[in-house]
Scaffold this active site. Structure first.
Site, PDB file in Angstrom:
ATOM      1  CE  LYS A  89      -4.561   0.735   0.335  1.00 18.97           C
ATOM      2  NZ  LYS A  89      -5.633  -0.067  -0.254  1.00 18.97           N
ATOM      3  CB  VAL A 118     -23.349   7.134   0.322  1.00 19.73           C
ATOM      4  CG1 VAL A 118     -24.188   6.147   1.109  1.00 19.73           C
ATOM      5  CG2 VAL A 118     -23.578   8.556   0.846  1.00 19.73           C
TER       6      VAL A 118
END
Length: 358
Positions: free
Chosen positions: A80, A181
């Site tokens: 990462k 979201v």
């Protein structure tokens, strides 16, 4: 700082600090394991409060990627990267290209992709300096945004969780709380709506909430994560940043299942036992959110959308196998998932000791 990494006893193979004064680039690339192949994992562009916070995050995220790739059956290790700073003000073509040159200097040990704060268009720019990048646009021969298969994989994991908890994978009528979201969460809401679930959402970004409600007007909205956790939901889906499950939030949870896209949802070791003691089924985050990794890894072979989606569908069966092993051994599901991933890394890495000629 290198001594500090060793002091953390992280077990990583390599941690590289990248600094380009001209562009303002400050990045850290962490390679946890190459036991199964080159380390694949996204680049997070985030305004960390300090370098230590960035280091802690990249160490945890890269380890999670190693386990994720192993459990997903990919021939890839785990890595990462984080770029320190606010992408809204710091991100430039020159910075991304400088970062690409640092990736190139690792000679293929690390392959990057999108993450929080980075997008397909950024990968296209990085790719002008290195070939060790995935998640590129379709126009550039890539697979495009990996959020689609990430959300699809979480949905498959949620179906497997429902079957394990309630005897059926059907989500119709189930009340699902989605925290966050953004790129993935909004797509997960779409899958849940299509399945007939009742949906409650929250996000710090009001515009993101408005965009979801414009498409799905029946979705309910609560003020914040604390309100969502305390809501009467069957499933809690963390899809924002990590660490949401801790000593304070777990006792407040009313959901029977936790299954979401966020990385590193458990704030510290031991939280999985708190969930188990409360009878809450936790679907390991690095298992169910592997759909995006499956998508970008397929790009390395020449992207085939049908092949990638089929592999992401298999996360349903993998989750069922993890839950079955957890029951058999009397351990939390995340412990069972860890054991399966570690077993594969150990067994496959052993093959490197077999001499091949030609």
């Amino acid at each position: 700082m290198t001594d500090g990494v060793f002091g953390r006893e992280s077990g990583h193979e390599q941690v590289v600090y990248c600094h380009d004064r001209a562009t303002g680039l400050k990045a850290i690339i962490a390679v946890y394991s190459t036991a199964l192949g080159p380390a694949l994992g996204g680049t997070r562009f985030y305004p960390y409060p300090d370098e230590d916070a960035a280091l802690d995050d990249v160490l945890a995220l890269s380890k999670g990627m190693a386990y994720k790739n192993a459990l997903a059956g990919l021939d890839l290790g785990g890595g990462k990267a984080v770029i320190i700073g606010d992408p809204a003000t710091l991100k430039t073509e020159a910075l991304l290209r400088a970062y690409g040159r640092f990736i190139q200097s690792l000679s293929g040990r690390y392959i990057t992709a999108c993450d929080v704060g980075t997008y397909v268009r950024d990968m296209d720019i990085i790719a002008r300096e290195t070939g060790f990048v995935t998640g590129r646009s379709r126009e550039e021969g890539g697979a495009g945004d990996s959020s689609e298969l990430t959300a699809f994989g979480v949905y498959q994991g949620m179906r497997a969780s429902a079957e394990h908890a309630w005897g059926s994978p059907e989500l119709k009528g189930k009340r699902v709380g989605v925290e966050g979201v953004g790129k993935v969460g909004k797509l997960l809401v779409g899958h849940l709506a299509q399945a007939g679930a009742e949906i409650v959402i929250t996000d710090v970004d009001e515009q993101a909430v408005d965009q979801v409600r414009a498409v799905h007007p029946s979705v309910e909205v609560v003020d914040d994560t604390a309100a969502l956790i305390a809501s009467d939901v069957d499933i809690f889906a963390p899809c924002a940043l990590g660490g949401v499950l801790d000593d304070d939030t777990v006792p407040a949870l009313r959901a029977a299942i936790v299954c979401g896209a966020a990385n590193n949802q458990l704030a510290h070791p031991g939280v999985e036992k708190l969930l188990q003691d409360r009878g809450i089924l936790f679907a390991p985050d690095y298992l169910v959110n592997a759909g995006g990794t499956i998508q970008v890894s397929d790009e390395l072979r020449g992207y085939d959308a049908d092949r990638a989606r089929l592999k992401a569908t298999s996360l349903y069966d993998t989750a069922k196998a993890v839950f079955a092993l957890a029951d058999e051994e009397g351990v939390p599901a995340v412990t069972a998932a860890d054991r399966l991933a570690e077993r594969r890394m150990s067994e496959v890495s052993h093959l490197r000791s077999i001499l091949t000629v030609g």
